[in-house]
Design a protein around this motif. Structure first.
Motif, PDB file in Angstrom:
ATOM      1  N   ARG A  21       0.849  -1.192   0.000  1.00 47.66           N
ATOM      2  CA  ARG A  21       0.000   0.000   0.000  1.00 47.66           C
ATOM      3  C   ARG A  21       0.890   1.250   0.000  1.00 47.66           C
ATOM      4  O   ARG A  21       1.751   1.398   0.869  1.00 47.66           O
ATOM      5  N   SER A  24       1.023   3.478   3.196  1.00 44.29           N
ATOM      6  CA  SER A  24       1.404   2.866   4.481  1.00 44.29           C
ATOM      7  C   SER A  24       2.496   3.638   5.211  1.00 44.29           C
ATOM      8  O   SER A  24       2.380   3.863   6.418  1.00 44.29           O
ATOM      9  N   ILE A 511     -10.520   5.013   1.737  1.00 46.68           N
ATOM     10  CA  ILE A 511     -11.047   4.743   3.090  1.00 46.68           C
ATOM     11  C   ILE A 511     -10.451   3.458   3.684  1.00 46.68           C
ATOM     12  O   ILE A 511     -11.017   2.857   4.587  1.00 46.68           O
ATOM     13  N   GLY A 512      -9.312   3.064   3.113  1.00 51.54           N
ATOM     14  CA  GLY A 512      -8.717   1.780   3.511  1.00 51.54           C
ATOM     15  C   GLY A 512      -8.772   0.821   2.346  1.00 51.54           C
ATOM     16  O   GLY A 512      -8.249  -0.293   2.405  1.00 51.54           O
ATOM     17  N   LYS A 674      -2.359  -8.388  -2.379  1.00 48.08           N
ATOM     18  CA  LYS A 674      -2.151  -8.101  -0.958  1.00 48.08           C
ATOM     19  C   LYS A 674      -3.347  -7.342  -0.386  1.00 48.08           C
ATOM     20  O   LYS A 674      -3.876  -7.673   0.670  1.00 48.08           O
ATOM     21  N   LEU A 675      -3.818  -6.326  -1.129  1.00 49.03           N
ATOM     22  CA  LEU A 675      -4.928  -5.518  -0.622  1.00 49.03           C
ATOM     23  C   LEU A 675      -6.230  -6.307  -0.636  1.00 49.03           C
ATOM     24  O   LEU A 675      -7.069  -6.162   0.266  1.00 49.03           O
ATOM     25  N   SER A 678      -6.173  -8.405   2.315  1.00 53.03           N
ATOM     26  CA  SER A 678      -6.412  -7.604   3.520  1.00 53.03           C
ATOM     27  C   SER A 678      -7.895  -7.343   3.717  1.00 53.03           C
ATOM     28  O   SER A 678      -8.392  -7.327   4.844  1.00 53.03           O
ATOM     29  N   SER A 679      -8.597  -7.115   2.612  1.00 51.32           N
ATOM     30  CA  SER A 679     -10.034  -6.872   2.722  1.00 51.32           C
ATOM     31  C   SER A 679     -10.726  -8.107   3.298  1.00 51.32           C
ATOM     32  O   SER A 679     -11.665  -7.989   4.093  1.00 51.32           O
ATOM     33  N   TYR A 681      -9.242 -10.531   5.240  1.00 51.42           N
ATOM     34  CA  TYR A 681      -8.868 -10.648   6.664  1.00 51.42           C
ATOM     35  C   TYR A 681      -9.688  -9.665   7.497  1.00 51.42           C
ATOM     36  O   TYR A 681     -10.224 -10.002   8.556  1.00 51.42           O
ATOM     37  N   GLY A 682      -9.783  -8.427   7.003  1.00 47.07           N
ATOM     38  CA  GLY A 682     -10.551  -7.413   7.728  1.00 47.07           C
ATOM     39  C   GLY A 682     -12.007  -7.816   7.868  1.00 47.07           C
ATOM     40  O   GLY A 682     -12.619  -7.610   8.912  1.00 47.07           O
TER      41      GLY A 682
ATOM     42  N   ASP B 179       0.992  -5.161   5.323  1.00 43.05           N
ATOM     43  CA  ASP B 179      -0.244  -4.406   5.131  1.00 43.05           C
ATOM     44  C   ASP B 179      -1.044  -4.319   6.436  1.00 43.05           C
ATOM     45  O   ASP B 179      -2.234  -4.636   6.473  1.00 43.05           O
ATOM     46  N   SER B 181      -2.066  -1.805   8.009  1.00 41.58           N
ATOM     47  CA  SER B 181      -2.955  -0.655   8.209  1.00 41.58           C
ATOM     48  C   SER B 181      -3.927  -0.580   7.052  1.00 41.58           C
ATOM     49  O   SER B 181      -3.574  -0.889   5.921  1.00 41.58           O
ATOM     50  N   GLN B 182      -5.169  -0.237   7.361  1.00 44.51           N
ATOM     51  CA  GLN B 182      -6.129   0.037   6.286  1.00 44.51           C
ATOM     52  C   GLN B 182      -6.460   1.527   6.347  1.00 44.51           C
ATOM     53  O   GLN B 182      -5.778   2.332   5.744  1.00 44.51           O
ATOM     54  N   CYS B 183      -7.484   1.913   7.117  1.00 43.24           N
ATOM     55  CA  CYS B 183      -7.727   3.367   7.202  1.00 43.24           C
ATOM     56  C   CYS B 183      -6.560   4.048   7.912  1.00 43.24           C
ATOM     57  O   CYS B 183      -6.257   5.193   7.659  1.00 43.24           O
ATOM     58  N   CYS B 220     -10.982  -1.589  11.155  1.00 46.06           N
ATOM     59  CA  CYS B 220     -10.932  -2.170   9.807  1.00 46.06           C
ATOM     60  C   CYS B 220     -10.597  -3.661   9.854  1.00 46.06           C
ATOM     61  O   CYS B 220     -10.885  -4.395   8.917  1.00 46.06           O
ATOM     62  N   GLY B 221      -9.956  -4.092  10.916  1.00 47.03           N
ATOM     63  CA  GLY B 221      -9.583  -5.496  11.024  1.00 47.03           C
ATOM     64  C   GLY B 221      -8.177  -5.773  10.539  1.00 47.03           C
ATOM     65  O   GLY B 221      -7.958  -6.635   9.692  1.00 47.03           O
TER      66      GLY B 221
END
Lengths: 793, 239
Positions: A21, A24, A511-512, A674-675, A678-679, A681-682, B179, B181-183, B220-221
């Protein structure tokens, strides 16, 4: 014709890779500036006076004492005498002062007299018949029922029972006749009672017209097994870590500069223009970073308008209103609740036949709508009833995957209960009925198999325990989900300057999502230059408009418009330099910072040399999404995903812990692996949070939210997170579908999957999320009774 | 905000004291402090003795502070500060900072509003979420729950201290790599909390990490990414 298509996998230098990202480093170093961090010269601090009552009429407001306080620069009444307050914490008046504590003291000096009105903040009990206001049907309602194929006799019954909102003219009846509505229905409409306008609109409970598909009564009669149960999910907050808010300042009498924490940079000015009586063109909105939105930050909100009004009164000085944490949890949006009594029937072999749901829920003052149930599975025979509750819990807003997580809980848990009753492994039961999922069935089949292998489902699943449980017991469960994710409207300006530098401007937000990262990856991949060499500007209405970040639409929207702009700019550059390489423009390619002849890579120019041939004027191209004039469509819609959960339940204390979660998800062409991971996992983590902990707890007596803080409005913490496994579907057939966003889908299934795993562990359904210890213990206590009532279980 | 001061270390949220009663025998636990503070209207003298213990007893307040008056509390003479602004001095990230602040100003607000160190975020403003985590004398502290006046004379480290010129600290680099961090709003607090865990034990176990980071929340998780980052750091750190 330019070739906008996404490059083939072997020609992708960046797309699909695990690229870090780009923002980051700013975030980990504390340098990223959020709206909350913005400092403006001469800034004033705004605070909002909030109504303590859930339902009240404002009789009078006296702001004189506040206005006289030293340090107070402006006072603005948001809702004046005569206004009706519909939730505790609603905005009444705002103050701007030289510092926060002065503003706080000033709002305490405002005197408001209220007349309290009766309130309703509970929503979990099913409405009784006496609660129900009959809502007369409009022509639109009748049309909708006709579209949904509600049988004539049911339609007539509803028209006779509910009445109509207005006399239906003979012309309208003729139109209905021409589309094939039979005479008995037309007669029923002619003879229906016409309600005086406005009557019953204010009732707390409003039952929607019943929807029917197929012949549910006959189908239930033909079913060998029928499971009945109660399911639901409470209202929860968005709990953005950066609270809602903005800083507004009038740069002159007619021009407003707004820094706002938003997921909708391009959409804010249009919403502020009318209330502030200033053209949208005169409002500039800026945001660098935003600390979470999750569906709750699409508008300026009343407090955002108030900040601008306070600034106007204070001579244009910047005024900041950022919500306090309690207000953030009380008034800045909530996921609507949804509950249902469900009856679902199947043949002996597991073939699903019929579904009947009586559902209800609240979205606060705005009532709300039935979640899309039955979810994913289009069960042949259905009867759907829904009662919207209009009450005083506070306003609802879309919450990451609008209404889908509630629909998943209601549907997947009901189907899981039926599988238990059939004594089938739910995996086999779902696979048996996979055809009902429609065109995505092959995706689901593939995903369920992968998920089962990653979870080791076959070795972990065992039938629900028959006898009582004690100590710590384990169970597994799963759920499937869908999502849209088509790219939103987005424009993108891309410039190539004569010195070789590249500049991109889009009024989007990150927004992430990783918005910055994917825009840069697409542009760099297309132009053959490093991402670091591109200057990207987002988050300002000075740039071309781009949609709000909701509905998982951002990746598709910004990537498609960036791709189009970059292809056009690259092709224009080829046209300018082709002669220098003694080639035709279409013979050129742009790779690794060079422009070269495809068939003869020895003939090349460096990127800088090529750009220098532009002369004094930069190349500027605008890419648009959607753009039907220049195919192909670079984005797609409709994803499938599977979530499996393994949990541990302490049957003595009722405490549930997730032990392992597996997410298998497709998202079309993956831009950044990767992103995308992450979405997922989040989504799993946020899913654990709402499955086990989160709930807006309302006090019936005072009408107040009892847990508007982060100690008692509990988010999942580091310690609550088990082993997480994410698998993304990749390959040609997924790439072909174009870019599809998955901001939302991964959060949809965990609630249902965890509920099913808990039921598998303890042998009884815990009806409502969150699965708190008290609810688990109550379910265990009632287990024997339930077994008696359902001898087939 | 009341005018009692918790004892030094009470609001630190290291694993040893977080979530339970403090193991520091000289300290008053957060829970006890809250009990006392809740009862302070009825028992002002008790609150006064806390004040005496923390301020006079441990010399947390610099000599230069303007002390308006004293009161007799629980048999001791106790200085009273404020309510107006007082000159205060801080050591933050190895640099000296000065400001005139009211005694009720928190360390967090002083960092953000006076010194433009906005890495520490204000989210809950009451010691629940960890977004404002900073190090005070090498222990993690919720900066929203420590008054600036008490932070004087102590070594304050914020997330801004970690980068060396333009190079990310290894913890920060690990966050980028995984990765984490998100927001990004919770991220600075997590980075500081991770530093505290690793400072205490360069080879933390999974349980050490869980315990050390359980005072910080993310919406964000990103916990998975943080876990991966810490696992990488635990592998590469020299003991």
């Amino acid at each position: 014709m330019p070739d906008y298509r996404w490059p083939d996998s072997e020609d992708r230098s960046l797309i699909g890779k695990r690229v870090p990202r780009v923002d980051s480093p700013l975030k980990v170093s504390g340098k990223a500036k959020y709206t909350y961090d913005v400092k403006r010269p001469e800034i004033l601090f705004g605070k909002v006076l909030r109504c303590p009552y859930a339902h009240a009429k404002i009789l009078s407001i006296d702001i004189r004492a506040a206005e006289r306080m030293p340090g107070v620069k402006a006072v603005h009444v948001i809702q004046g005498p005569g206004s009706i307050i519909h939730w505790a914490g609603d905005d009444v008046a705002a103050v701007a002062a030289v510092d926060e504590v002065t503003a706080e003291e000033a709002i305490r000096a405002i005197e408001v007299k209220y007349q309290r009105l009766p309130h309703l903040v509970n929503d979990a009990e099913p409405p009784t018949d006496s609660d129900l206001a009959r809502l007369p049907l409009g022509v639109d309602d009748i049309n909708e029922m006709l579209d949904k194929g509600v049988p004539a006799d049911e339609l007539i019954r509803q028209i006779q029972r509910e009445g109509v909102t207005a006399r239906v003219s003979e012309n309208e009846l003729d139109e209905l006749q021409t589309i094939g509505v039979n005479h008995a229905v037309l007669d029923a409409i002619r003879g229906a009672f016409v309600h005086p306008s406005g009557e019953v609109r204010r009732a707390n409970y409003r039952k929607d017209p019943v929807q029917i598909q197929g012949e549910p009564e006959q189908a239930f009669a033909a079913a060998d097994f029928i499971a009945e149960g109660l399911y639901g999910a409470s209202a929860i907050a968005h709990c953005c870590l950066e609270s809602h808010g903005s800083i507004s300042e009038w740069t002159d009498r007619n021009h407003l500069l707004v820094h706002m924490s938003t997921q909708n940079v391009s959409g804010i000015a249009g919403q502020m223009a009318a209330p502030l009586r200033v053209p949208a063109a005169n409002i500039r909105v800026h945001q660098d970073h935003v600390g979470g939105g999750f569906g709750s930050k699409f508008g300026p909100d009343r407090w955002g308008i108030a900040a601008a009004e306070l600034s106007r009164k204070a001579g244009g000085r910047p005024v900041r209103i950022m919500l306090e944490r309690d207000a953030e949890l009380k008034v800045a949006g909530a996921r609507p609740s949804a509950y249902a009594r469900v009856k679902v029937g199947a043949k002996k072999d597991g073939t699903l036949l019929a579904w009947h749901s009586e559902s209800w829920g609240t979205a606060g003052p705005g009532a709300g709508a039935m979640p899309p149930i039955p979810y994913v599975f289009d069960i042949p025979h259905q009867r759907l009833e829904y009662t919207a509750i209009r009450n005083h819990v506070g306003p609802a807003r879309p919450w990451r995957g609008s209404n889908h997580s509630q629909a998943a809980v209601i549907t997947m848990c009901a189907l899981d209960d039926l599988a238990a009753k059939l004594k089938m492994d739910p995996l086999d039961f779902f696979l048996k009925n996979l055809a009902l999922t429609g065109p995505m069935q092959d995706v689901y089949r593939e995903e369920v198999e992968i998920a089962a292998s990653l979870m080791e489902w076959k070795s972990k699943w065992r039938p629900w325990p028959k006898s009582g449980v004690s100590g710590v017991v384990r169970g597994v469960g799963f759920s499937i989900h869908t999502g849209g994710g088509r790219g939103h409207a987005s424009d993108c300006d891309l410039s190539i300057h004569p010195d070789g530098s590249v500049e991109i401007k889009v009024a989007t937000q990150d927004i992430g999502t990783g918005t910055r990262t994917i825009i840069l990856m697409v542009a760099a991949d297309t132009l053959g230059v490093p991402m670091e060499s591109i200057a990207l500007h987002i988050g300002d209405t000075l740039y071309p408009p781009s949609g709000g970040s909701g509905g998982s639409t951002t990746p598709g929207g910004v990537s498609a418009s960036t791709r189009r702009a970059a292809v056009d700019a690259r092709d224009a550059l080829f046209a300018r330099v082709a002669s220098a390489l003694s080639a035709q423009p279409e013979e050129l390619e742009s790779v690794n910072g060079t422009i070269r002849v495809k068939t003869d890579p020895q003939r090349w120019l460096s990127w800088q040399e090529a750009c220098s041939k532009l002369g004094a004027i930069s190349l500027n191209m605008r890419g648009r999404n959607p753009n039907r004039n220049t195919p192909p469509d670079l984005t797609g819609s409709g994803v499938g995903g599977v979530t499996m959960a393994e949990v541990e339940v302490d049957a003595d204390t009722g405490v549930v812990r997730a032990r392992k979660m597996v997410a298998v998800q497709d998202c079309g062409l993956i831009l950044n692996r990767k992103l995308a991971e992450s979405s997922c996992y989040g989504g799993l983590i946020m899913g654990i949070s709402y499955a086990l902990f989160e709930e807006k707890i309302m006090d019936r007596t005072s009408g107040q939210m009892l847990n508007p803080n982060m100690e008692f409005y509990r988010l999942a913490g580091f310690n609550d997170i088990p082993e997480l496994v994410v698998h993304l579907m990749t390959g040609g057939k997924y790439d072909e579908r174009g870019v599809i966003g998955i901001g939302e889908p991964p959060v949809i299934s965990p609630g249902a999957a965890i509920s099913n795993a808990v039921a598998n562990a303890i042998g009884v359904r815990v009806p409502f999320l969150p699965l708190t210890p008290d609810r688990v213990l109550t379910a265990l206590d009632s287990r024997e009774q339930l077994l008696e009532k359902q001898p087939g279980a | 905000m009341g005018n009692q001061y918790p004892k030094r270390g009470d609001l630190s949220r290291d694993a040893s004291s977080r979530g339970g009663e403090s193991e520091d025998s000289s300290g008053v636990s957060r829970r006890e402090f809250l009990k006392i503070s809740g009862a302070s209207a009825a028992a002002p003298l008790l609150a006064g003795s806390l004040l005496a213990g923390s301020l006079a007893g441990e010399s947390l307040v610099s000599e230069s502070l303007v002390c308006g008056s004293t009161i007799l509390a629980a048999g001791e003479v106790v200085p009273v500060y404020g309510p107006g602004p007082l000159p205060m001095e801080f050591s933050i990230n190895g640099k000296e900072y000065k400001a005139n602040l009211e005694p009720r100003v928190t360390l967090l607000d002083a960092l953000r509003d006076q010194f433009d160190l906005t890495g520490a975020k204000r989210v809950c403003d009451r010691g629940e979420c960890g977004a404002c985590t900073v190090l005070v004398d090498n222990r993690t502290v919720y900066a929203c729950s420590l008054l600036a006046i008490e932070a004087q004379g102590r070594q304050i480290l914020t997330v801004e201290s970690l980068m060396q010129r333009s190079a990310l600290h290894p913890i920060q680099q690990a966050f980028v790599d995984h990765d984490a961090s998100q927001c990004g709003f919770c991220t600075p607090g997590f980075v500081v909390a991770c530093k505290a865990v690793l400072d205490k034990n360069p080879k933390p176990t999974v349980d050490d990490i869980r315990r050390g980071l359980s005072g910080n929340f993310c919406r964000c998780g990103t916990y998975h990414g943080i876990q991966q980052a810490m696992a990488q750091l635990a592998l590469t750190q020299k003991t």
